[in-house]
Motif scaffolding. Structure first.
Motif, short mmCIF file in Angstrom:
data_model
loop_
_atom_site.label_atom_id
_atom_site.label_comp_id
_atom_site.label_asym_id
_atom_site.label_seq_id
_atom_site.Cartn_x
_atom_site.Cartn_y
_atom_site.Cartn_z
N LYS A 22 25.20 -6.78 -11.69
CA LYS A 22 26.28 -7.75 -11.60
C LYS A 22 27.45 -7.18 -10.80
O LYS A 22 27.95 -6.10 -11.07
N GLY A 23 27.88 -7.94 -9.78
CA GLY A 23 29.03 -7.56 -8.98
C GLY A 23 28.78 -6.46 -7.98
O GLY A 23 29.73 -5.95 -7.37
N ARG A 24 27.51 -6.09 -7.77
CA ARG A 24 27.20 -5.02 -6.84
C ARG A 24 26.03 -5.44 -5.95
O ARG A 24 25.26 -6.34 -6.29
N PRO A 25 25.89 -4.81 -4.78
CA PRO A 25 24.79 -5.17 -3.88
C PRO A 25 23.43 -4.75 -4.42
O PRO A 25 23.33 -3.91 -5.32
N GLN A 26 22.41 -5.33 -3.87
CA GLN A 26 21.04 -5.02 -4.29
C GLN A 26 20.66 -3.60 -3.87
O GLN A 26 21.03 -3.12 -2.82
N HIS A 27 19.88 -2.94 -4.75
CA HIS A 27 19.34 -1.62 -4.47
C HIS A 27 17.82 -1.69 -4.57
O HIS A 27 17.25 -2.62 -5.16
N MET A 31 0.81 -1.21 0.00
CA MET A 31 0.00 0.00 0.00
C MET A 31 0.85 1.27 0.00
O MET A 31 0.34 2.36 -0.27
N GLY A 32 2.12 1.14 0.29
CA GLY A 32 3.01 2.29 0.25
C GLY A 32 3.38 2.72 -1.15
O GLY A 32 3.99 3.77 -1.35
N GLY A 33 3.01 1.90 -2.15
CA GLY A 33 3.29 2.26 -3.53
C GLY A 33 4.24 1.30 -4.21
O GLY A 33 4.87 0.45 -3.57
N PRO A 34 4.38 1.42 -5.55
CA PRO A 34 5.24 0.52 -6.31
C PRO A 34 6.72 0.73 -6.00
O PRO A 34 7.13 1.82 -5.60
N PHE A 35 7.51 -0.32 -6.20
CA PHE A 35 8.96 -0.22 -6.03
C PHE A 35 9.62 -1.36 -6.78
O PHE A 35 8.97 -2.33 -7.19
N VAL A 73 16.84 -1.61 2.23
CA VAL A 73 16.68 -2.61 1.18
C VAL A 73 16.17 -3.91 1.78
O VAL A 73 15.32 -4.60 1.20
N ARG A 74 16.68 -4.27 2.96
CA ARG A 74 16.24 -5.49 3.63
C ARG A 74 14.75 -5.44 3.93
O ARG A 74 14.01 -6.41 3.71
N ILE A 75 14.27 -4.29 4.42
CA ILE A 75 12.85 -4.15 4.74
C ILE A 75 12.00 -4.27 3.48
O ILE A 75 10.94 -4.94 3.48
N MET A 76 12.44 -3.67 2.40
CA MET A 76 11.67 -3.75 1.16
C MET A 76 11.69 -5.15 0.58
O MET A 76 10.72 -5.60 -0.04
N ASN A 77 12.80 -5.88 0.79
CA ASN A 77 12.84 -7.29 0.40
C ASN A 77 11.81 -8.10 1.16
O ASN A 77 11.09 -8.93 0.59
N ASN A 111 8.56 -10.13 -0.33
CA ASN A 111 8.30 -11.55 -0.06
C ASN A 111 6.88 -11.75 0.46
O ASN A 111 6.21 -12.75 0.12
N ILE A 112 6.42 -10.83 1.31
CA ILE A 112 5.04 -10.92 1.80
C ILE A 112 4.05 -10.75 0.65
O ILE A 112 3.05 -11.47 0.56
N LEU A 113 4.34 -9.81 -0.23
CA LEU A 113 3.48 -9.59 -1.39
C LEU A 113 3.37 -10.84 -2.25
O LEU A 113 2.29 -11.20 -2.74
N ARG A 114 4.49 -11.51 -2.46
CA ARG A 114 4.46 -12.74 -3.26
C ARG A 114 3.62 -13.81 -2.58
O ARG A 114 2.93 -14.59 -3.26
N ALA A 115 3.68 -13.85 -1.26
CA ALA A 115 2.86 -14.82 -0.52
C ALA A 115 1.38 -14.47 -0.61
O ALA A 115 0.51 -15.36 -0.63
#
Length: 285
Positions: free
Chosen positions: A231-236, A221-225, A254-258, A262-266
């Protein structure tokens, strides 16, 4: 999501665009001489019909591998295959110019090996058909000129090359059901867009899930992201509103948005249920 380009058409981009249109016309001429439809050619070379259509129109860059395959199927005698190196050079000279607020994300997207996208308002840009993209730009307010619309459509189609590279990265999308039921551009355009989603959803390494309207909880509900890993760099993470954007590199954010993704996929339908729903919507007209 966003992929705006500046209104003027730089000289190097104009030259490259003319070159790509010439290649597209050659492919169309050879295909028609061979008595093949775009769908038949696409099947013969192992690419999507939408890609063949876009390449023939000059709005998608023809990859060297595609030129080699088309050359072989259409018995072009090397006419198309020999242009592969020139295509690579032209593409390098004429990188689409993005605005400052989008350039950071664009750089990451080109080199991405993993991408996860929550879409709540429109079909994700990487999944849009040419006609859908054109319809979206044509309804912008204030109105865009025809020239600017065509440039932005070309830019959006060019971005989709990241999906055709090999080895292929891992991609997933969670799309709100309301997006699938909003026939932007009219039903014919929308139906073709839905068929494009079916095509992508059946492709290895790509997963589409729909979040149904009847869910009583929605973690987005906070909006799209977008979550993107170059390659070779951390996730953004990337978020965008109107012509403002934010590229997030802080590990905790980034961890919180991950976790949220995951909840959205569930909460969403699984991939097979998603394809069945898209087919159902197609069958309702």
């Amino acid at each position: 999501m966003g992929d705006e380009i500046r209104p003027e058409l730089p000289e190097d981009l104009a030259e490259a665009s003319d070159f790509f249109r010439a290649i597209g016309k050659q492919i169309k001429l050879l295909r028609e001489r061979a008595g093949m439809t775009q769908k038949e050619l696409a099947h013969s070379v192992g690419y999507g019909e939408q890609l063949i259509r876009s390449v023939e129109r000059g709005v998608r860059t023809p990859q060297p591998e595609l030129l080699i395959a088309v050359d072989r199927v259409l018995n072009a005698g090397g006419l198309l295959a020999v242009a592969g190196d020139d295509v690579v050079k032209a593409r390098a000279k004429a990188r689409v110019k993005h605005p400052a607020w989008f350039r950071g994300y664009a750089v990451l997207e080109v080199d991405s090996i993993e991408m996860h996208d929550l879409a709540t308002l429109d079909i994700p840009g990487l999944l849009q058909t040419e006609d859908h993209a054109r319809a979206v730009y044509a309804m912008r307010q204030p109105p865009l000129s025809e020239e600017v619309i065509e440039m932005r459509v070309a830019a959006r189609m060019a971005r989709q090359e990241v999906l055709t590279r090999w080895p292929r990265g891992m991609f997933s999308w969670v799309i709100d059901e309301s997006v699938l039921r909003r026939p932007l551009g009219g039903w014919d355009v929308h139906a073709a867009q839905l068929r494009r989603l079916l095509e992508v959803g059946r492709t290895r390494g790509m997963v589409i899930q729909v979040l149904p309207l009847n869910r009583t909880e929605h973690a987005g509900m906070g909006g799209p992201f977008i979550l993107i890993t170059p390659k070779g760099r951390p996730q953004h993470a990337y978020i965008e509103v109107q012509t403002s954007s934010r590229l997030i590199s802080d590990p905790d954010e980034v961890r919180i948005m991950n976790a949220r993704y995951n909840i959205l996929r569930a909460q969403a339908l699984d991939p097979e249920e998603t394809l069945a729903l898209i087919e159902k919507i197609l069958g309702e007209r």
